[in-house]
Design a protein around this motif. Structure first.
Motif, PDB file in Angstrom:
ATOM      1  N   MET A 186      56.312  30.662  24.268  1.00 47.28           N
ATOM      2  CA  MET A 186      55.118  30.409  24.435  1.00 47.28           C
ATOM      3  C   MET A 186      54.967  30.185  23.030  1.00 47.28           C
ATOM      4  SD  MET A 186      52.658  32.768  24.656  1.00 47.28           S
ATOM      5  CE  MET A 186      51.347  33.759  24.583  1.00 47.28           C
ATOM      6  N   ALA A 187      55.540  30.146  22.341  1.00 49.46           N
ATOM      7  CA  ALA A 187      55.608  29.568  21.316  1.00 49.46           C
ATOM      8  C   ALA A 187      55.114  28.361  21.330  1.00 49.46           C
ATOM      9  CB  ALA A 187      56.123  29.724  19.270  1.00 49.46           C
ATOM     10  N   LYS A 229      54.162  26.658  24.030  1.00 46.23           N
ATOM     11  CA  LYS A 229      52.512  26.417  24.284  1.00 46.23           C
ATOM     12  C   LYS A 229      51.542  26.251  23.337  1.00 46.23           C
ATOM     13  CE  LYS A 229      53.900  28.869  28.641  1.00 46.23           C
ATOM     14  NZ  LYS A 229      53.648  29.120  29.900  1.00 46.23           N
ATOM     15  N   ILE A 230      51.563  27.787  22.210  1.00 42.48           N
ATOM     16  CA  ILE A 230      50.655  26.916  21.219  1.00 42.48           C
ATOM     17  C   ILE A 230      50.615  25.866  20.670  1.00 42.48           C
ATOM     18  CG2 ILE A 230      49.582  28.423  19.662  1.00 42.48           C
ATOM     19  CD1 ILE A 230      50.506  31.179  20.698  1.00 42.48           C
ATOM     20  N   TYR A 231      52.089  25.744  20.783  1.00 45.72           N
ATOM     21  CA  TYR A 231      52.165  24.347  19.463  1.00 45.72           C
ATOM     22  C   TYR A 231      51.738  23.334  20.480  1.00 45.72           C
ATOM     23  CZ  TYR A 231      53.793  20.132  17.064  1.00 45.72           C
ATOM     24  OH  TYR A 231      54.144  19.114  16.371  1.00 45.72           O
TER      25      TYR A 231
END
Length: 126
Positions: A1-2, A4-6
């Motif tokens: 998930m992190a 994808k945000i990055y």
């Protein structure tokens, strides 16, 4: 998930960096230079007998020397006339004169508004 945000943040930053940038307009070198120092004369006035307005302005300029005057009818009935001159760096020098006597008529308030009914009361019983 992190991850994808990055990736999303990196993509937004890349798009924002390639966006349009503001560039102010360049100077216009095709405009002709003024032929010399400013020289002009103008004169105008307004007199309306219905409303009592009476005002005007006159000015002449030759280079840095400016002469002029303006006048206005004041609410108290006097005429105010301002004569001025500007000579180089001396600044704006004005002379103010008033013609006539101030008139202060007695105050007469208008009558108050009293609405009248638009209907008539009829007795209910005979």
């Amino acid at each position: 998930m992190a991850f994808k945000i990055y990736v999303l943040v990196a993509l937004v930053a890349a798009v924002a960096a390639d966006g349009p940038t503001y560039r102010p307009p360049g100077p216009s070198y095709n405009a002709p230079a003024p032929p010399g120092p400013a020289r002009y004369t103008f004169d105008w006035n307004v007199k309306d007998d219905n409303s009592g307005n009476d005002f005007g302005h006159q000015e002449s300029r030759d280079g840095y020397d400016t002469l002029g005057s303006y006048y206005v009818m004041l609410p108290d009935g006097r005429l105010q006339r301002v004569t001025y001159d500007v000579n180089g760096d001396s600044g704006y020098v004005a002379q103010v004169e008033h013609e006539g006597e101030a008139q202060y008529p007695a105050y007469h308030p208008s009558p108050s508004y009293h609405p009248s009914p638009s209907y008539q009361l009829k007795p209910r019983y005979g």
